[in-house]
Every structure is written in C-alpha cells, then in structure tokens.
Design an enzyme around this catalytic site. Structure first.
Site, PDB file in Angstrom:
ATOM      1  N   CYS A  13       0.829  -1.218   0.000  1.00 60.18           N
ATOM      2  CA  CYS A  13       0.000   0.000   0.000  1.00 60.18           C
ATOM      3  C   CYS A  13       0.850   1.250   0.000  1.00 60.18           C
ATOM      4  CB  CYS A  13      -0.920  -0.011   1.212  1.00 60.18           C
ATOM      5  SG  CYS A  13      -0.028  -0.196   2.752  1.00 60.18           S
ATOM      6  N   GLU A  30      -4.559   2.536  -8.683  1.00 59.92           N
ATOM      7  CA  GLU A  30      -3.645   1.684  -7.918  1.00 59.92           C
ATOM      8  C   GLU A  30      -3.488   0.348  -8.647  1.00 59.92           C
ATOM      9  OE1 GLU A  30      -4.915  -0.182  -4.202  1.00 59.92           O
ATOM     10  OE2 GLU A  30      -3.023   0.400  -3.280  1.00 59.92           O
TER      11      GLU A  30
HETATM   12  P1  NAD Z   1      -9.818  -6.327  -0.393  1.00 58.53           P
HETATM   13  O1  NAD Z   1     -10.456  -5.048   0.015  1.00 58.53           O
HETATM   14  O2  NAD Z   1     -10.308  -6.998  -1.603  1.00 58.53           O
HETATM   15  O3  NAD Z   1      -9.922  -7.413   0.775  1.00 58.53           O
HETATM   16  C1  NAD Z   1      -9.417  -7.168   2.077  1.00 58.53           C
HETATM   17  C2  NAD Z   1     -10.197  -8.016   3.068  1.00 58.53           C
HETATM   18  O4  NAD Z   1     -11.547  -7.568   3.092  1.00 58.53           O
HETATM   19  C3  NAD Z   1     -10.263  -9.493   2.737  1.00 58.53           C
HETATM   20  O5  NAD Z   1     -10.155 -10.245   3.931  1.00 58.53           O
HETATM   21  C4  NAD Z   1     -11.640  -9.653   2.127  1.00 58.53           C
HETATM   22  O6  NAD Z   1     -12.180 -10.940   2.266  1.00 58.53           O
HETATM   23  C5  NAD Z   1     -12.428  -8.670   2.947  1.00 58.53           C
HETATM   24  N1  NAD Z   1     -13.665  -8.167   2.314  1.00 58.53           N
HETATM   25  C6  NAD Z   1     -13.943  -8.036   0.999  1.00 58.53           C
HETATM   26  N2  NAD Z   1     -15.198  -7.559   0.833  1.00 58.53           N
HETATM   27  C7  NAD Z   1     -15.718  -7.368   2.071  1.00 58.53           C
HETATM   28  C8  NAD Z   1     -16.961  -6.902   2.562  1.00 58.53           C
HETATM   29  N3  NAD Z   1     -17.942  -6.510   1.748  1.00 58.53           N
HETATM   30  N4  NAD Z   1     -17.144  -6.846   3.896  1.00 58.53           N
HETATM   31  C9  NAD Z   1     -16.172  -7.217   4.756  1.00 58.53           C
HETATM   32  N5  NAD Z   1     -14.981  -7.694   4.350  1.00 58.53           N
HETATM   33  C10 NAD Z   1     -14.747  -7.766   3.016  1.00 58.53           C
HETATM   34  O7  NAD Z   1      -8.258  -5.983  -0.478  1.00 58.53           O
HETATM   35  P2  NAD Z   1      -7.087  -6.959  -0.982  1.00 58.53           P
HETATM   36  O8  NAD Z   1      -7.189  -7.055  -2.459  1.00 58.53           O
HETATM   37  O9  NAD Z   1      -7.094  -8.186  -0.139  1.00 58.53           O
HETATM   38  O10 NAD Z   1      -5.796  -6.117  -0.564  1.00 58.53           O
HETATM   39  C11 NAD Z   1      -5.169  -5.171  -1.364  1.00 58.53           C
HETATM   40  C12 NAD Z   1      -5.567  -3.748  -0.972  1.00 58.53           C
HETATM   41  O11 NAD Z   1      -5.224  -3.513   0.400  1.00 58.53           O
HETATM   42  C13 NAD Z   1      -4.848  -2.680  -1.744  1.00 58.53           C
HETATM   43  O12 NAD Z   1      -5.752  -1.681  -2.146  1.00 58.53           O
HETATM   44  C14 NAD Z   1      -3.845  -2.114  -0.755  1.00 58.53           C
HETATM   45  O13 NAD Z   1      -3.421  -0.792  -1.008  1.00 58.53           O
HETATM   46  C15 NAD Z   1      -4.591  -2.242   0.518  1.00 58.53           C
HETATM   47  N6  NAD Z   1      -3.681  -2.221   1.672  1.00 58.53           N
HETATM   48  C16 NAD Z   1      -3.649  -1.115   2.462  1.00 58.53           C
HETATM   49  C17 NAD Z   1      -2.767  -1.040   3.540  1.00 58.53           C
HETATM   50  C18 NAD Z   1      -2.696   0.206   4.406  1.00 58.53           C
HETATM   51  O14 NAD Z   1      -2.134   0.112   5.488  1.00 58.53           O
HETATM   52  N7  NAD Z   1      -3.250   1.337   4.002  1.00 58.53           N
HETATM   53  C19 NAD Z   1      -1.923  -2.110   3.815  1.00 58.53           C
HETATM   54  C20 NAD Z   1      -1.983  -3.236   2.988  1.00 58.53           C
HETATM   55  C21 NAD Z   1      -2.875  -3.274   1.921  1.00 58.53           C
END
Ligand code: NAD
Length: 503
Positions: A300, A397
């Site tokens: 991220c 992104e």
């Molecule tokens: P994602 O949002 O697809 O999923 C993250 C988590 O949310 C997963 O466990 C998923 O199952 C869950 N999820 C999905 N839909 C949901 C819903 N409707 N309700 C509740 N939970 C739900 O993200 P990803 O693809 O796993 O991760 C990548 C993203 O994470 C990138 O955008 C990255 O920038 C971000 N990220 C941010 C940080 C930070 O500290 N700002 C750190 C790491 C990653």
C-alpha cells in the site's frame, strides 16, 4: 542440494499438516469446520497447485465467533495488566520460535520473496513485544480539575472487535492489528483474506499455546461478501479494523452503519516519490527501486508514481531502466529472488492489463511489460515512461511491480501533480534543500511522508492515510485510541451549588 531445494523440502514438511486437515476455524479455543461444512481451496501463486482446503464460513460461524468474543471479554478486560503482558510476550516468543515456518508458508501462499518475508515474521513478533510494553499504561488518564470538581479520565477497552486483513503481507498486518487490540483488553474475531489463510491459522495457534484464554482470539476463514460482511454487521462487535481496498472500505462503512460500528480503514494508495535535481541521486535511485519493486509492488505504501525533475530525467530514467532489467524474478523461496509471483489469476490479469492501457494512453513501456513462464503469476518488473499525471497508469492503484515515471519542471508543478490523486497514503521527497523539503511536505496531502528516505516503519509513529487512503491511525498510542473508549468521571470537591428546579 541448492538452498532453494532445501527450502522447498522444509516447506513441504510445514505444509503436510495443512494438507491432512485443511484450515479450519478457531472459535472459543476449538478447531471447527464451517457449520455448513463448505470449504474452498487455497492455491499457491507459484505453480497454481492446491495447498489445502479452507473452511468457508457463513453468518452462523461469524455469529458463534462473535458470541465467544463477547463472552470472553469481561474476564480478559479485567485480567491484571501484567498477566496480559506476559501472554503477549509469550506470543512474541512463539512467533520467533516458528519464524521459518511462518516465513516459508507466507512465501508459498502469497508469492512474496523470502528475503522480505523472513523479516515480516520477526516484525510480527516485534509488534507483540511493543504493545506488551504499553499494556500497563494503556488505561492511564488525566486529572483535570475545575473549581467544583476533580475530573479524572481513564481509557477502557471498547469490547469485542473485528479485524479484517488483506493478502499482501497477511502475517505482519494481522499482528499489527491484533497485538494492540489484545493489549488494550479487547477480544478479537479475525477474518483473514481468502487468498492467503495459512499464517493466520499458525498465528492463532501460537496465541492459544501461549495461554490466551478461549474466546479471546477467534479465527473465522472465508470470503469478504459473506463472512467479512457479517463481521462488520454483528451487534456484539463494537469496532472493525480493516486493511484493504478503498472500495471495500466504503462497502464496510455502509455495512457497519446500522450497528454504528467504529471503523479504522487502511486503504489503497498511489503514492508519489518526488526527485528534485539537487537530491543525492544514487540514494534516491535505490529508494525509488526498493519502494515499488520490493514485496512484488503489492504494497500500500509503494511509491508507484515517480515525479522526476526534467533536468535530470533522462539520466535518472536510464539508470532506472538498467537496474529494473537486472531485478531477479523467481521462486519466492530462492534467497536470490527479488520478485515472486503475483497473488492470483485475477490480480495477475489486472496488473498485466495496464501494459496495454499504458500503450493505449501513449506512454512508453521502458522496461518489463511482459509475463514470465507458463505456470504461476510471474511478471517482469515494469517501468512506464513518457507518462503524464492524468493517465490511468498515474491515477489507478495497480498494486504490482509497476512504476510510472512523470517529468516535472518546477516545485509548484511537482506539488500539484503529487496531490492530484484520489489517494493520500504516503509521499517521498528527495532534495538537498531543507527549506524546500519543509515547504513541500507542509502542502503534500499524505498521512505519512519521508524526506530523503524510503519508508522506515517506527512503531510509535502514526500510520495511516488521508483522502481515499483511509480513516484513522495505527501505531503507538493511536492504536489504543481506536481500541479503547475515553471515560470521564467527575467527583464533587464539596457542596457546590446545584440548580434547584421545582423547589
Ligand atoms: P480487499 O479489500 O479486496 O480485501 C481485504 C479483506 O476484506 C479481505 O479479507 C476480504 O475478504 C475482505 N472483504 C472483501 N469484501 C468485504 C466486505 N464486503 N465486507 C467485509 N470484508 C470484506 O483488499 P485486498 O485485495 O485483499 O488487498 C489489497 C488492498 O489492500 C490494496 O488496495 C492495498 O493498497 C490495501 N492495503 C492497504 C494497507 C494500508 O495500510 N493502508 C496495507 C496493505 C494493503
């Protein structure tokens, strides 16, 4: 035998237990399948082979976990701080003892290179040690005297909380969220990402072996749209700490509205690294490369937009191309590997789609822009040049090892482009001019900024973003602000005048 082969042998030893039993939930201290009996397969991005089956939880499983967390909360909240501290330290020791297993499983499950994941396991232990040290002071408050009252404040844990984590560095991120929650006195229901469930299971086991009471930490596997969604809606869950995509953060905000959830959202980024002509260009080059191509660019805080002053652009890009073409893509367990495969087919398709998008928008693919091998989700590290800040490759992104280089002429132009994005997680500024650095960082819209440095995490500092990059901060006391409630108690100092109605 090569180190890679030895590592694969050792990995197979660690995976055998998952292959035997699959990954089940851990609710109220018990290992249980999903109530429905439904499972899904988790696969390795290295060769697309099935690693094991995983419980696919639904609302019934989340309800059981949330009820267990609710029942365990009063005793955990009231346990003497020093006893909770001891357990947290034992968890840190357990992580250190199983650091290789954690690192190897993380590499196989996520595609991340061992050179970064071995440190991630140890950083996870550090998170527990850091917050263990804060346990005794977490509830301290203030004494704010008024003429008539002795006002005291204290902090109390908010209650059972939900933790929802992504797949990019799942082990480290889980510890980062769960350690302060436990230190604060909250109980936890953790829903790890469906793409990378292995190390969350190991972590929950370590916690129980360390003596954590049943129900204090519950693990529920499954998909976001069912298990994740229910967790954000459950009335017993008082707050949700979420790390993931910005659009998921927005969904969670809606889902949590009916139960007035407190939310901490750590979301996406399109972070600028700004290199001025007076910078130490060798160090800037190292940092630019590290901050977009380490962790497969699935990071991220990655600096995915390079803003480079036009007077040095040609020279800087030439050096960049040479280094990027030298980056070693390979098996994550090979110690020489710098970039492993992307997490999954759908993410691979997304990242590689930008190779065409860049060309259609008129940018140049100056390095990479190709996939590697026939199996697994490998891509060459990629550099786009000849871009401008309105292109999709500069605004969206991509979340892979893909850098977009954009020239600028003046400081004002650099600032305008740096801020011209929906996101605001991190920014990196390279200049030898201190006054410019102060001026520029003062106006840069980002939650975290580094000057003449790559991202170096220091646990007491606040971590988080502005704009579409999130709401809330982690780290140091900021973590406790999220997991705890401020309470004010006023004690009358004497017999002050109380307004008398109906007297
Ligand atoms: P994602 O949002 O697809 O999923 C993250 C988590 O949310 C997963 O466990 C998923 O199952 C869950 N999820 C999905 N839909 C949901 C819903 N409707 N309700 C509740 N939970 C739900 O993200 P990803 O693809 O796993 O991760 C990548 C993203 O994470 C990138 O955008 C990255 O920038 C971000 N990220 C941010 C940080 C930070 O500290 N700002 C750190 C790491 C990653």
């Amino acid at each position: 035998m090569s180190t890679l082969n030895t590592n694969i042998d050792r990995l197979n030893g660690y995976l055998a237990r998952f292959q035997d039993t699959g990954i089940q939930n851990l609710i109220n201290g018990q290992t249980v399948p999903a109530a429905s009996g439904v499972t899904f397969d988790t696969t390795s991005p290295v060769d697309e082979s099935v690693i094991c089956s995983v419980a696919r939880s639904s609302a019934a499983d989340v309800d059981a976990a949330a009820e267990a967390a609710k029942a365990a909360f009063p005793a955990w909240r009231d346990m003497p701080a020093l006893e909770r501290k001891k357990i947290l330290i034992k968890i840190a020791e357990g992580i250190e003892a199983r650091a290789e297993e954690i690192a190897f499983c993380e590499c196989w499950d996520t595609g991340q290179a061992l050179r970064f994941m071995s440190k991630a396991a140890l950083r996870g232990a550090e998170n527990f040690r850091f917050f263990a040290d804060q346990v005794t002071a977490a509830r301290d408050g203030k004494n704010l005297q008024s003429p008539t009252l002795m006002n005291v404040t204290t902090r109390v844990p908010i209650g059972p909380v939900g933790v929802i984590t992504p797949w990019n560095t799942p082990f480290m991120l889980s510890t980062w969220k769960i350690a302060p929650a436990l230190a604060a006195g909250c109980t936890v229901v953790h829903k790890p990402a469906e793409f990378s469930p292995l190390t969350a299971r190991i972590l929950a086991e370590i916690a129980h072996e360390a003596g954590l009471p049943d129900g204090v930490w519950n693990l529920v596997n499954g998909f976001g749209e069912d298990a994740g969604k229910r967790l954000t809606e459950h009335p017993a869950i008082k707050a949700v700490a979420f790390v993931g995509e910005s659009r998921t953060g927005s969904l969670i905000t809606k889902q949590g509205a009916d139960t007035l959830k407190r939310l901490h959202l750590e979301l996406g980024g399109k972070n600028p690294v700004v290199v001025f002509e007076d910078a130490d260009l060798e160090r800037a080059l190292d940092a630019v490369i590290f901050m977009i191509y380490s962790i497969n660019g699935e990071r991220c805080t990655s600096s995915s937009r390079l803003l480079v002053q036009d007077s040095i652009r040609e020279e800087f890009e030439a050096k960049l191309i040479e280094r990027v073409n030298n980056i070693r893509v390979g098996h994550p367990l090979d110690p020489a590997t710098e970039i492993g495969p992307l997490i999954a087919q759908e993410h691979f398709d997304k990242v590689t789609s930008y190779f065409d998008i860049a060309k259609e928008d008129g940018a140049t693919v100056a390095a990479g822009g190709v996939t590697v091998g026939d199996a697994g989700f490998f891509v060459r590290p990629t550099l786009f040049t000849g871009a401008h800040n309105k292109m999709r490759i500069a605004q969206e992104e991509i979340f892979g090892p893909v850098l977009t280089s954009i020239p600028f002429a003046t400081e004002e132009e650099a600032l305008e482009m740096a801020n011209d994005t929906d996101y605001g997680l991190t920014g990196y500024v390279w200049t030898a001019d201190l006054t410019r650095a102060l001026r520029f960082t003062n106006h840069l819209e980002a939650g975290m900024i580094w000057v003449n440095s790559e991202n170096v995490r220091h646990l007491p500092t606040p971590f988080g973003g502005v704009k579409a990059s999130g709401i809330g901060r982690d780290g140091g006391d900021w973590s406790f602000d999220f997991y705890m409630e401020q309470k004010h108690i006023g004690f009358a100092l004497g017999q002050h005048k109380i307004p008398r109605l109906g007297a």
